[in-house]
Scaffold this active site. Structure first.
Site, PDB file in Angstrom:
ATOM      1  N   HIS A   9       0.314  17.217  -0.085  1.00 36.47           N
ATOM      2  CA  HIS A   9       0.196  16.053  -0.672  1.00 36.47           C
ATOM      3  C   HIS A   9       1.095  14.925   0.176  1.00 36.47           C
ATOM      4  O   HIS A   9       2.173  14.614  -0.269  1.00 36.47           O
ATOM      5  CB  HIS A   9       0.361  16.005  -2.070  1.00 36.47           C
ATOM      6  CG  HIS A   9      -0.025  14.675  -2.999  1.00 36.47           C
ATOM      7  ND1 HIS A   9      -0.847  14.750  -3.993  1.00 36.47           N
ATOM      8  CD2 HIS A   9       0.392  13.288  -2.701  1.00 36.47           C
ATOM      9  CE1 HIS A   9      -1.113  13.458  -4.195  1.00 36.47           C
ATOM     10  NE2 HIS A   9      -0.152  12.752  -3.691  1.00 36.47           N
ATOM     11  N   HIS A  11       0.437  11.235   2.309  1.00 40.80           N
ATOM     12  CA  HIS A  11      -0.509  10.041   2.500  1.00 40.80           C
ATOM     13  C   HIS A  11       0.114   9.677   3.981  1.00 40.80           C
ATOM     14  O   HIS A  11       1.310   9.469   4.200  1.00 40.80           O
ATOM     15  CB  HIS A  11      -0.191   8.825   1.642  1.00 40.80           C
ATOM     16  CG  HIS A  11      -0.663   9.213   0.349  1.00 40.80           C
ATOM     17  ND1 HIS A  11      -2.024   9.056  -0.239  1.00 40.80           N
ATOM     18  CD2 HIS A  11      -0.096   9.926  -0.571  1.00 40.80           C
ATOM     19  CE1 HIS A  11      -2.211   9.472  -1.370  1.00 40.80           C
ATOM     20  NE2 HIS A  11      -1.135  10.003  -1.828  1.00 40.80           N
ATOM     21  N   HIS A 189      -5.936  12.373  -7.461  1.00 39.02           N
ATOM     22  CA  HIS A 189      -4.910  11.883  -8.261  1.00 39.02           C
ATOM     23  C   HIS A 189      -5.102  11.646  -9.526  1.00 39.02           C
ATOM     24  O   HIS A 189      -5.854  10.928 -10.246  1.00 39.02           O
ATOM     25  CB  HIS A 189      -4.292  10.539  -7.692  1.00 39.02           C
ATOM     26  CG  HIS A 189      -3.740  10.760  -6.310  1.00 39.02           C
ATOM     27  ND1 HIS A 189      -4.059  11.304  -5.143  1.00 39.02           N
ATOM     28  CD2 HIS A 189      -2.409  10.239  -5.937  1.00 39.02           C
ATOM     29  CE1 HIS A 189      -3.280  11.149  -4.175  1.00 39.02           C
ATOM     30  NE2 HIS A 189      -2.246  10.624  -4.567  1.00 39.02           N
ATOM     31  N   GLU A 192      -0.467  10.764 -13.253  1.00 39.25           N
ATOM     32  CA  GLU A 192       0.825  10.075 -12.648  1.00 39.25           C
ATOM     33  C   GLU A 192       1.036   8.802 -13.664  1.00 39.25           C
ATOM     34  O   GLU A 192       1.712   8.706 -14.500  1.00 39.25           O
ATOM     35  CB  GLU A 192       0.631   9.856 -11.088  1.00 39.25           C
ATOM     36  CG  GLU A 192       1.659   9.150 -10.532  1.00 39.25           C
ATOM     37  CD  GLU A 192       1.033   8.510  -9.196  1.00 39.25           C
ATOM     38  OE1 GLU A 192       0.119   8.379  -8.725  1.00 39.25           O
ATOM     39  OE2 GLU A 192       2.175   8.240  -8.227  1.00 39.25           O
ATOM     40  N   ASP A 270       4.618  13.030  -1.184  1.00 36.03           N
ATOM     41  CA  ASP A 270       3.735  11.891  -1.331  1.00 36.03           C
ATOM     42  C   ASP A 270       3.866  10.642  -0.246  1.00 36.03           C
ATOM     43  O   ASP A 270       3.037  10.532   0.602  1.00 36.03           O
ATOM     44  CB  ASP A 270       4.118  11.101  -2.738  1.00 36.03           C
ATOM     45  CG  ASP A 270       2.982  10.591  -3.393  1.00 36.03           C
ATOM     46  OD1 ASP A 270       1.713  10.870  -2.899  1.00 36.03           O
ATOM     47  OD2 ASP A 270       3.280   9.989  -4.493  1.00 36.03           O
ATOM     48  N   ASP A 271       4.883   9.878  -0.227  1.00 31.72           N
ATOM     49  CA  ASP A 271       4.957   8.755   0.792  1.00 31.72           C
ATOM     50  C   ASP A 271       6.526   8.736   1.144  1.00 31.72           C
ATOM     51  O   ASP A 271       7.280   7.868   0.567  1.00 31.72           O
ATOM     52  CB  ASP A 271       4.514   7.470   0.181  1.00 31.72           C
ATOM     53  CG  ASP A 271       3.109   7.550  -0.456  1.00 31.72           C
ATOM     54  OD1 ASP A 271       2.153   7.610   0.295  1.00 31.72           O
ATOM     55  OD2 ASP A 271       3.064   7.750  -1.854  1.00 31.72           O
TER      56      ASP A 271
HETATM   57  N1  ADE Z   1      -1.584   6.073  -2.722  1.00 27.49           N
HETATM   58  C1  ADE Z   1      -0.143   6.660  -2.029  1.00 27.49           C
HETATM   59  N2  ADE Z   1       0.803   6.920  -3.044  1.00 27.49           N
HETATM   60  C2  ADE Z   1      -0.118   7.126  -4.152  1.00 27.49           C
HETATM   61  C3  ADE Z   1       0.396   7.556  -5.419  1.00 27.49           C
HETATM   62  N3  ADE Z   1       1.517   8.208  -5.582  1.00 27.49           N
HETATM   63  N4  ADE Z   1      -0.492   7.309  -6.405  1.00 27.49           N
HETATM   64  C4  ADE Z   1      -1.613   6.974  -6.171  1.00 27.49           C
HETATM   65  N5  ADE Z   1      -1.938   6.713  -4.744  1.00 27.49           N
HETATM   66  C5  ADE Z   1      -1.245   6.594  -4.088  1.00 27.49           C
HETATM   67 ZN    ZN Z   2      -0.335  10.717  -3.731  1.00 21.67          ZN
END
Ligand code: ADE
Ligand code: ZN
Length: 327
Positions: A9, A11, A189, A192, A270-271
């Protein structure tokens, strides 16, 4: 020795370091200074600001060659953290504005960079096409068409990212059905910013086999047991959840409780630059918070490899690498 890791996971735009994005902005004379704090890091106070900053940063990526450079930079970082296989979310919304020809060009550049990185660094990359939930179901259909047209040995999955509060999973059934018919494996997703009902809806209505995050399933233990029984895999991103204020600290994160109750959990970033994390940091923090030893992480890596959307030969290759490292 660094444990070999499998990340499911990530992005791609979300993995762009702030300096990389600033470099592109300077080259293109774009003013995006408002998205950085005084130290040069991405600045946001909550998830919704995060999405805005994410989209502003992404606006600097305007060509296939920008994406190729980004792919190389991200894979170098991941390989340095011990990642041997990675699945990344790619969005035709950002790569060519959902135009199939432009998407193909972006994808070609990303893939070429991934092939070179595999040759040079040994890391394997696969892509999951991802519409953005708050862009709405009509745009998601166009994205799904791009996904279906390019499904194959590199584009292996289809997912849904963005603001979980926008619309319902059911609104995206057409897109998910098309992707499934094209042979793509499915994730979404959920759980969350929405609670257990959001997880249940994504799972049942879109018939996904993995859930991105999914951690708020913990608020309904019956759902947790159902997920465990069905073998649904959660793509858990603890550092992201903590950075965005979903949980106050690592010990309060439900990943260990979910795992103890039999749910298949995996670990991802994630990011990463947005949340000041890396796969190494995720492992270190989890080890500290839950007293997890190498055996736990080796098990998580195996679960992740089995849940990867790649073909059987690639999976065997990853599992073999994991086993060799455990000897
Ligand atoms: N896009 C990038 N990170 C995200 C996240 N944590 N939740 C939903 N969309 C995303
Ligand atoms: Zn994500």
């Amino acid at each position: 020795m660094t444990l070999p890791k499998v990340e499911l996971h990530l992005h791609l735009e979300g993995a762009a370091p702030p300096a990389f994005v600033r470099g592109l902005a300077t080259e293109k004379r774009m003013d995006i200074s408002g998205i950085f704090d005084a130290r040069g890091d991405y600045a946001f106070r909550d998830f919704w600001e995060f999405l805005k900053v994410y989209e502003a940063a992404t606006s600097t990526l305007t060509s296939p060659s920008d994406y190729a450079r980004l792919t190389r930079a991200v894979l170098e970082e991941s390989a340095a953290a011990g990642v041997i296989y990675c699945e990344t979310f790619l969005s035709p919304d950002f790569c060519g504005g959902r135009d199939l020809g432009a998407w193909r060009e972006h994808l070609h550049a990303i893939r070429e960079a991934a092939d070179l990185a595999e040759r040079d660094l040994g890391i394997i990359l696969r892509g999951i096409v991802t519409p953005i939930r708050h862009f709405g179901p009509d745009k998601a259909r166009e994205t799904a068409l791009c996904a279906a047209e390019t499904a194959g040995d590199f584009i292996v999955g289809f997912g849904l990212a963005g603001d979980e509060r926008a619309g319902k999973p059911k609104d995206f059934c057409w897109s998910f059905d098309l992707a499934r018919e094209a042979g793509l494996r499915l994730t979404c997703h959920a759980g969350e910013w929405g609670g257990p009902a959001s997880v249940r809806d994504a799972w049942h209505d879109l018939r996904v086999e993995r859930i991105g995050h999914g951690v708020r399933a913990i608020e309904d233990l019956r759902l947790v047991d159902e997920l465990a029984e069905a073998g649904v895999v959660l793509e858990v991103c603890p550092g992201s959840n903590i950075a965005l204020g979903l949980y106050p600290d690592w010990r309060a994160h439900p990943i260990a409780a979910l795992r103890d109750r039999g749910v298949k959990v995996t670990v991802s970033t994630d990011d990463p630059p947005f949340f000041h994390t890396t796969m190494t940091r995720e492992y270190e923090q989890l080890a500290q918070a839950f007293d997890w030893d190498d055996k736990v992480f080796q098990d998580i890596a195996r679960v992740s490899a089995r849940a990867a959307f790649c073909d059987a030969d690639t999976r065997s290759k990853i599992l073999k690498k994991l086993e060799n490292a455990n000897d």
